[in-house]
Write a protein that holds these residues in place. Structure first.
Motif, PDB file in Angstrom:
ATOM      1  N   ARG A 183       0.836  -1.204   0.000  1.00  0.00           N
ATOM      2  CA  ARG A 183       0.000   0.000   0.000  1.00  0.00           C
ATOM      3  C   ARG A 183       0.868   1.251   0.000  1.00  0.00           C
ATOM      4  O   ARG A 183       0.579   2.222  -0.693  1.00  0.00           O
ATOM      5  N   ARG A 184       1.938   1.219   0.795  1.00  0.00           N
ATOM      6  CA  ARG A 184       2.840   2.380   0.807  1.00  0.00           C
ATOM      7  C   ARG A 184       3.423   2.621  -0.577  1.00  0.00           C
ATOM      8  O   ARG A 184       3.580   3.773  -1.010  1.00  0.00           O
ATOM      9  N   ALA A 185       3.737   1.550  -1.282  1.00  0.00           N
ATOM     10  CA  ALA A 185       4.283   1.691  -2.634  1.00  0.00           C
ATOM     11  C   ALA A 185       3.258   2.322  -3.571  1.00  0.00           C
ATOM     12  O   ALA A 185       3.596   3.176  -4.406  1.00  0.00           O
ATOM     13  N   MET A 186       1.984   1.927  -3.445  1.00  0.00           N
ATOM     14  CA  MET A 186       0.941   2.501  -4.291  1.00  0.00           C
ATOM     15  C   MET A 186       0.724   3.982  -3.985  1.00  0.00           C
ATOM     16  O   MET A 186       0.571   4.805  -4.899  1.00  0.00           O
ATOM     17  N   LEU A 187       0.733   4.322  -2.698  1.00  0.00           N
ATOM     18  CA  LEU A 187       0.576   5.732  -2.320  1.00  0.00           C
ATOM     19  C   LEU A 187       1.725   6.566  -2.869  1.00  0.00           C
ATOM     20  O   LEU A 187       1.524   7.690  -3.368  1.00  0.00           O
ATOM     21  N   ALA A 188       2.935   6.018  -2.803  1.00  0.00           N
ATOM     22  CA  ALA A 188       4.104   6.734  -3.320  1.00  0.00           C
ATOM     23  C   ALA A 188       3.988   6.916  -4.829  1.00  0.00           C
ATOM     24  O   ALA A 188       4.339   7.977  -5.373  1.00  0.00           O
TER      25      ALA A 188
ATOM     26  N   VAL B 177       1.228   7.184  -6.587  1.00  0.00           N
ATOM     27  CA  VAL B 177       0.220   8.214  -6.874  1.00  0.00           C
ATOM     28  C   VAL B 177       0.856   9.601  -6.817  1.00  0.00           C
ATOM     29  O   VAL B 177       0.658  10.437  -7.707  1.00  0.00           O
ATOM     30  N   HIS B 178       1.635   9.848  -5.779  1.00  0.00           N
ATOM     31  CA  HIS B 178       2.268  11.165  -5.647  1.00  0.00           C
ATOM     32  C   HIS B 178       3.348  11.364  -6.708  1.00  0.00           C
ATOM     33  O   HIS B 178       3.493  12.470  -7.251  1.00  0.00           O
ATOM     34  N   LEU B 179       4.104  10.305  -7.013  1.00  0.00           N
ATOM     35  CA  LEU B 179       5.137  10.416  -8.039  1.00  0.00           C
ATOM     36  C   LEU B 179       4.522  10.683  -9.404  1.00  0.00           C
ATOM     37  O   LEU B 179       5.004  11.547 -10.161  1.00  0.00           O
ATOM     38  N   ALA B 180       3.446   9.960  -9.731  1.00  0.00           N
ATOM     39  CA  ALA B 180       2.802  10.139 -11.031  1.00  0.00           C
ATOM     40  C   ALA B 180       2.276  11.562 -11.181  1.00  0.00           C
ATOM     41  O   ALA B 180       2.448  12.200 -12.221  1.00  0.00           O
ATOM     42  N   ALA B 181       1.625  12.083 -10.128  1.00  0.00           N
ATOM     43  CA  ALA B 181       1.093  13.454 -10.185  1.00  0.00           C
ATOM     44  C   ALA B 181       2.223  14.458 -10.374  1.00  0.00           C
ATOM     45  O   ALA B 181       2.102  15.411 -11.159  1.00  0.00           O
ATOM     46  N   LYS B 182       3.330  14.232  -9.686  1.00  0.00           N
ATOM     47  CA  LYS B 182       4.470  15.139  -9.809  1.00  0.00           C
ATOM     48  C   LYS B 182       5.044  15.102 -11.216  1.00  0.00           C
ATOM     49  O   LYS B 182       5.338  16.154 -11.805  1.00  0.00           O
ATOM     50  N   GLU B 183       5.208  13.898 -11.782  1.00  0.00           N
ATOM     51  CA  GLU B 183       5.797  13.779 -13.115  1.00  0.00           C
ATOM     52  C   GLU B 183       4.867  14.284 -14.204  1.00  0.00           C
ATOM     53  O   GLU B 183       5.318  14.661 -15.282  1.00  0.00           O
ATOM     54  N   LEU B 184       3.554  14.298 -13.922  1.00  0.00           N
ATOM     55  CA  LEU B 184       2.599  14.880 -14.858  1.00  0.00           C
ATOM     56  C   LEU B 184       2.512  16.395 -14.728  1.00  0.00           C
ATOM     57  O   LEU B 184       1.859  17.061 -15.526  1.00  0.00           O
ATOM     58  N   GLY B 185       3.153  16.953 -13.685  1.00  0.00           N
ATOM     59  CA  GLY B 185       3.121  18.397 -13.477  1.00  0.00           C
ATOM     60  C   GLY B 185       1.865  18.883 -12.795  1.00  0.00           C
ATOM     61  O   GLY B 185       1.533  20.077 -12.873  1.00  0.00           O
ATOM     62  N   LEU B 186       1.134  17.982 -12.108  1.00  0.00           N
ATOM     63  CA  LEU B 186      -0.103  18.374 -11.434  1.00  0.00           C
ATOM     64  C   LEU B 186       0.205  18.964 -10.061  1.00  0.00           C
ATOM     65  O   LEU B 186       0.992  18.393  -9.296  1.00  0.00           O
TER      66      LEU B 186
ATOM     67  N   ALA C 221     -12.657  10.567  -3.340  1.00  0.00           N
ATOM     68  CA  ALA C 221     -11.966  11.071  -2.142  1.00  0.00           C
ATOM     69  C   ALA C 221     -10.880  12.043  -2.590  1.00  0.00           C
ATOM     70  O   ALA C 221     -10.298  11.881  -3.657  1.00  0.00           O
ATOM     71  N   ARG C 222     -10.629  13.050  -1.772  1.00  0.00           N
ATOM     72  CA  ARG C 222      -9.625  14.042  -2.147  1.00  0.00           C
ATOM     73  C   ARG C 222      -8.262  13.753  -1.513  1.00  0.00           C
ATOM     74  O   ARG C 222      -7.324  14.525  -1.681  1.00  0.00           O
ATOM     75  N   SER C 223      -8.152  12.674  -0.809  1.00  0.00           N
ATOM     76  CA  SER C 223      -6.874  12.264  -0.226  1.00  0.00           C
ATOM     77  C   SER C 223      -6.612  10.812  -0.593  1.00  0.00           C
ATOM     78  O   SER C 223      -7.493   9.959  -0.463  1.00  0.00           O
ATOM     79  N   SER C 224      -5.406  10.525  -1.074  1.00  0.00           N
ATOM     80  CA  SER C 224      -5.075   9.151  -1.426  1.00  0.00           C
ATOM     81  C   SER C 224      -5.116   8.241  -0.212  1.00  0.00           C
ATOM     82  O   SER C 224      -5.380   7.038  -0.327  1.00  0.00           O
ATOM     83  N   ALA C 225      -4.883   8.793   0.985  1.00  0.00           N
ATOM     84  CA  ALA C 225      -4.913   7.983   2.207  1.00  0.00           C
ATOM     85  C   ALA C 225      -6.305   7.434   2.489  1.00  0.00           C
ATOM     86  O   ALA C 225      -6.446   6.419   3.177  1.00  0.00           O
TER      87      ALA C 225
END
Length: 218
Positions: A13-18, A20-29, A44-48
């Motif tokens: 789960r920690r890997a999936m959460l990481a 999500v944040h990495l993908a958003a960052k690399e997409l420039g979001l 939901a507005r939080s990945s957690a």
């Protein structure tokens, strides 16, 4: 469930959460754009607050928006054997088509900005298996098709009124960025002092936001 199994689930789960944040960052979001995607896909507005299945769905949406997860380099065949991926076409028509394809991707017109997607589009337009094999006459048809897509998306390709040929490419790039800003509901940008490199960088920065916005509107 054993302690080892619980630890494995937690690590997954920690890997999936990481991711999500990495993908958003690399997409420039930014944070708001990332949370908008989460809310649209998972409610939901939080990945957690997402389940593992919801996180997986969010990652699939990021891939649809153009994110490519990093992969380990493939193992080499012994003695250099094995098929090699052909090099991208490099003739002038291919270079222009590739630049326009990436611009249309940043405008949210095409789904994927990859070389594979461009090759598939060129094959449908020209009837050749590889863009590398297209001649200049065929290439003209491809460029005209891409220009027509741009015009329909509100990115004007009309250059006859420009007196200085050296300003034509700058003008096209500036119009692209202004159209991106318009789609995002932003006021007209002040671009007069920007170089072509500045405009390219701005188009890449706005691209993920435009794609996310258009996906939200679908």
């Amino acid at each position: 469930m054993t302690a080892a199994a619980r630890q494995q689930v937690s690590a997954g789960r920690r890997a999936m959460l990481a991711k999500v944040h990495l993908a958003a960052k690399e997409l420039g979001l930014d944070d708001d754009a990332r949370r908008d995607v989460l809310e649209r896909i998972a409610g939901a507005r939080s990945s957690a607050d997402c389940t593992d299945d919801q996180l997986d769905a969010v990652l699939r949406e990021f891939r649809r928006l153009g994110w490519t997860p990093s992969k380990a380099a493939p193992a080499k065949h012994p003695r250099g054997q094995g098929a090699r991926k052909p090099a991208p076409a490099s003739h002038p028509v291919a270079l222009k088509a590739r630049a326009m394809w990436l611009s249309l991707w940043n405008l949210g017109v095409v789904r994927q900005g990859t070389e594979t997607a461009l090759e598939a589009f060129a094959a449908r337009q020209l009837g050749v298996d590889r863009l590398q094999w297209a001649d200049q006459a065929q290439g003209y048809r491809l460029i005209e098709a891409l220009k027509a897509m741009a015009e329909r998306a509100g990115w004007s390709q009309e250059l006859s009124a420009l007196v200085k040929p050296e300003r034509r490419l700058w003008s096209l790039k500036a119009r692209l960025v202004q159209r991106q800003a318009e789609i995002l509901g932003r006021p007209p940008l002040q671009l007069h002092d920007m170089t072509e490199a500045d405009l390219d960088r701005l188009a890449r920065e706005l691209g993920p936001q435009v794609r996310a916005y258009k996906a939200l509107c679908e």
